[in-house]
Design a protein around this motif. Structure first.
Motif, PDB file in Angstrom:
ATOM      1  N   GLY A  81       7.388  -1.538   2.064  1.00  0.00           N
ATOM      2  CA  GLY A  81       6.999  -2.383   0.948  1.00  0.00           C
ATOM      3  C   GLY A  81       5.546  -2.248   0.546  1.00  0.00           C
ATOM      4  N   SER A  82       4.726  -1.674   1.424  1.00  0.00           N
ATOM      5  CA  SER A  82       3.302  -1.693   1.125  1.00  0.00           C
ATOM      6  C   SER A  82       2.842  -0.481   0.313  1.00  0.00           C
ATOM      7  CB  SER A  82       2.487  -1.795   2.413  1.00  0.00           C
ATOM      8  OG  SER A  82       2.750  -0.692   3.235  1.00  0.00           O
ATOM      9  N   LEU A  83       3.737   0.477   0.096  1.00  0.00           N
ATOM     10  CA  LEU A  83       3.371   1.636  -0.721  1.00  0.00           C
ATOM     11  C   LEU A  83       4.175   1.593  -2.018  1.00  0.00           C
ATOM     12  CD1 LEU A  83       3.512   4.376   2.055  1.00  0.00           C
ATOM     13  CD2 LEU A  83       1.578   2.960   1.403  1.00  0.00           C
ATOM     14  N   ASP A  84       3.479   1.711  -3.126  1.00  0.00           N
ATOM     15  CA  ASP A  84       4.141   1.683  -4.426  1.00  0.00           C
ATOM     16  C   ASP A  84       5.121   2.859  -4.536  1.00  0.00           C
ATOM     17  OD1 ASP A  84       4.893   1.816  -7.059  1.00  0.00           O
ATOM     18  OD2 ASP A  84       2.905   1.409  -7.853  1.00  0.00           O
ATOM     19  N   PRO A  85       6.431   2.580  -4.656  1.00  0.00           N
ATOM     20  CA  PRO A  85       7.417   3.667  -4.656  1.00  0.00           C
ATOM     21  C   PRO A  85       7.285   4.623  -5.838  1.00  0.00           C
ATOM     22  CG  PRO A  85       8.448   1.570  -5.216  1.00  0.00           C
ATOM     23  CD  PRO A  85       7.060   1.262  -4.766  1.00  0.00           C
ATOM     24  N   ARG A  86       6.538   4.217  -6.868  1.00  0.00           N
ATOM     25  CA  ARG A  86       6.436   5.062  -8.051  1.00  0.00           C
ATOM     26  C   ARG A  86       5.184   5.939  -8.056  1.00  0.00           C
ATOM     27  NH1 ARG A  86      11.173   4.230  -9.174  1.00  0.00           N
ATOM     28  NH2 ARG A  86      11.924   2.413 -10.277  1.00  0.00           N
ATOM     29  N   GLN A  87       4.394   5.863  -6.983  1.00  0.00           N
ATOM     30  CA  GLN A  87       3.170   6.648  -6.947  1.00  0.00           C
ATOM     31  C   GLN A  87       3.287   7.744  -5.897  1.00  0.00           C
ATOM     32  OE1 GLN A  87      -0.431   5.244  -7.983  1.00  0.00           O
ATOM     33  NE2 GLN A  87       0.809   4.495  -9.652  1.00  0.00           N
ATOM     34  N   SER A  88       2.584   8.827  -6.101  1.00  0.00           N
ATOM     35  CA  SER A  88       2.593   9.869  -5.087  1.00  0.00           C
ATOM     36  C   SER A  88       1.687   9.454  -3.931  1.00  0.00           C
ATOM     37  CB  SER A  88       2.100  11.180  -5.680  1.00  0.00           C
ATOM     38  OG  SER A  88       0.720  11.094  -5.931  1.00  0.00           O
ATOM     39  N   ILE A 100      -1.789   7.145  -3.915  1.00  0.00           N
ATOM     40  CA  ILE A 100      -1.891   5.895  -3.148  1.00  0.00           C
ATOM     41  C   ILE A 100      -3.155   5.924  -2.290  1.00  0.00           C
ATOM     42  CG2 ILE A 100      -0.883   4.575  -1.242  1.00  0.00           C
ATOM     43  CD1 ILE A 100       1.876   5.384  -2.342  1.00  0.00           C
TER      44      ILE A 100
END
Lengths: 330, 293
Positions: free
Chosen positions: A109-116, A120
């Motif tokens: 949950g702590s990493l934006d799934p839409r960013q590489s 990040i």
């Protein structure tokens, strides 16, 4: 490396209180407070690791987030690198945010799934304008990848292409990007497989050794891990700190009855010793922070409680050598 | 790395392929996509496709039944029905696209602001949206169109306002759920500005359900436009609009049913296509159905 303090205290927390209001009805009038953190004081010395343990709901995460100023504390003071940050506005906080970072529990949950992964890790560099050119930015991100043991060629992948351990490494790299001096690790390993946990712990220790003056507030509920990584340990129960001391003293000579019962729950690897291990089993559940017990909030479950415990809030007092306990029976 | 926020599809390549596979494995969805594409082609190339001038009156050839010269017959003024339906495509699509654009851009902005800032900002915006929602879309559009005066432009504005609450509500809900994620907190913890968090982290993660809503709303909007022009609000008389054609034709329903049925069928086909594609998109984008489909 377990070195004692070098340059004094990086963080001092003084009588921190964080109440979350419970509202009801159309006009949202306040009906009660959840006393998540209720008068907590401690300090962290530069370069050390302070372990913060307690069961779920004891307010450990809230303490971490108050220091990060993700919450506006209800009262009390937080002194970070000599500056009281407890009442600063978001705007005033911004330059300080490069000096402290947060590592999250959930590597999903702590990493934006839409960013590489690269963007990040590089985001703090952009936010704080730490790279002057695209070239420098890329080099810095690659370096961060290498520091946490990731292959820089994976920069363009998105989080779901990584394993849990790798994702947590991305989280660590992001936390390091702005050259923070304080890392608040909010249960950074409890969502990982046991085999991966050791890797992340070793990574955090290695980083502390390599990047001198890196300070950790290590929030966890796993006592063996905390014992391994911490210099000093604070034990929390229901929004209050019940005992603070160095690691060795805490495990060899715990004074607070809550700490004793917690430690008695840790299994021993030796089967003969394990058989002899005496467990102190607490009765009941942790009470709701909405209606904490009077006096010492541990008294309903305490094997040593006397009638005085119901009336008096025991202050955290030094029993010698920096071993602080909040219990009138000790 | 230098990804811009909302314009590029935020979906990952392999995920994108999976969605396409799910979409194109369904007959009705493919049918819907083909119809929609054909419709856009028809709208763009209307003057070349239409066999007659849709505005040309031929008083010698009024109310002709379908025949070789006039495939769908002619109306009371001798205008070719097929040509008028083809030109009506332009009206329908334009109203659909423009009204949905107005509704989506304004509604999503309002929802984003309400959800992101919360508290009183949320309260004010959402109560306003609730007030708009209290009226049926057609009634609201009717009132706005009457207030602004008729004409295509005002119908588009009226429908845009009428359909805006759905976008605002959905966007607001999406933002609230994205805000629960740790990566939102991570952005705040590193001191990223509001705009950066909004457009880098929040908006891209809000998108999938909104794409579905936009597709489904196209059908609804076209239907609403047809309803308004049936009621006589909308395009000025000589212009061709399906709803108005249904209205013109229904006086001759018993003798010349084709005059109402043909444009009615066109409306139905378009709405059905958009709904089917929307349905397909919804299932394809639903993470809970991943692996099942």
């Amino acid at each position: 490396m377990k070195s004692p303090s070098r340059n004094g205290k990086i963080v001092e927390v003084d009588d921190l209180k964080m109440y979350f209001p419970v509202t009801r009805g159309l006009l949202r009038h306040k009906v009660a407070d959840v006393k998540a953190v209720d008068g907590v004081s401690f300090h962290i010395k530069r370069g050390e690791t302070l372990g913060l343990v307690g069961e779920s709901g004891s307010g450990k995460t809230t303490v971490g987030r108050c220091i990060m100023r993700l919450y506006q504390p209800t009262s009390g003071h937080i002194i970070f690198e000599g500056q009281d940050i407890s009442q600063l506005s978001e705007h005033q906080m911004r330059p300080l945010r490069s000096r402290m970072s947060l590592i999250f529990q959930d590597p999903y949950g702590s990493l934006d799934p839409r960013q590489s992964a690269g963007s990040i890790v590089g985001e703090p560099l952009k936010v704080f304008h730490l790279a002057n050119s695209r070239q420098e930015y890329r080099e810095r991100v690659e370096e961060l990848f290498r520091i946490v043991g990731l292959d820089p060629s994976m920069m363009d992948r998105v989080p779901h292409e990584f394993s849990g351990g790798q994702r947590q490494r991305i989280g660590v790299a992001r936390a390091l990007a702005s050259n923070a001096s304080l890392l608040i690790c909010d249960e950074p390993i409890s969502a990982l497989d046991v085999s991966i946990q050791a890797q992340i712990i070793n990574l955090l220790e290695e980083l502390q050794e390599r990047l001198k003056r890196l300070t950790y507030l290590f929030i966890a509920h796993d006592l063996s891990v905390v014992r391994h990584i911490s210099d000093r340990i604070a034990v929390m129960y229901l929004g209050r700190i019940v005992e603070v001391t160095d690691r060795k003293t805490l495990y060899e000579n715990p004074l607070h009855p809550y700490t004793k019962s917690l430690l008695s729950a840790v299994p021993v690897a030796d089967p003969f010793l394990e058989e002899k291990r005496k467990r102190i089993i607490l009765k009941g559940e942790i009470p709701s922070p909405l209606t904490p017990p009077s006096g010492c909030n541990f008294h309903p479950r305490c094997p040593m409680a006397i009638s005085k415990c119901k009336k008096e809030v025991p202050p955290l007092r030094d029993t010698g050598g920096g071993h602080e306990v909040s219990c009138i029976r000790v | 790395m230098q990804r811009t926020d909302m314009t590029e599809t935020p979906l990952h390549a392999s995920e994108f392929r999976r969605i396409m596979k799910v979409l194109f494995s369904r007959g009705v969805v493919v049918f819907g996509i083909v119809v929609i594409l054909a419709l856009f082609v028809t709208a763009i190339f209307a003057p070349w496709i239409a066999p007659y001038d849709p505005y040309k009156l031929d008083l010698n050839q009024t109310l002709v039944q379908p025949c070789k010269e006039h495939l769908l017959g002619t109306d009371a003024l001798g205008r070719d029905t097929l040509s008028r339906i083809i030109f009506g495509t332009r009206t329908s699509l334009m109203v659909g696209v423009v009204a949905v654009c107005i509704a989506a851009s304004v509604g999503m902005t309002m929802g984003l602001i309400a959800g992101y800032f919360g508290r009183w900002v949320h309260a004010i915006i959402m109560r306003f949206i609730d007030a708009l929602m209290a009226f049926p879309v057609i009634l609201l559009a009717l009132v706005i169109a009457v207030l602004l005066g008729g004409g295509l432009r005002n119908v588009m504005i009226a429908l845009g306002i009428g359909l805006l609450p759905a976008y605002a509500r959905l966007m607001c809900g999406q933002v609230l759920s994205v805000k629960e994620n740790d990566y939102f907190l991570a952005g705040r913890a590193m001191g990223a500005g509001n705009l950066r968090i909004m457009f880098r982290h929040v908006v891209p993660n809000c998108f999938p359900p909104l794409i579905v809503l936009i597709t489904m709303m196209m059908g609804l909007t076209i239907l609403a436009e047809a309803g308004l022009s049936f009621l006589g609000i909308g395009i000025e008389p000589p212009g061709a609009a399906w709803g108005a054609m249904v209205n013109d034709g229904y006086q001759y329903l018993l003798t010349h049913p084709i005059l109402s049925f043909a444009p009615g069928f066109a409306i139905m086909l378009v709405v059905f296509s958009f709904n089917m594609v929307g349905d397909g998109l919804r299932d394809a984008l639903d993470p809970r159905l991943r692996g099942v489909l």
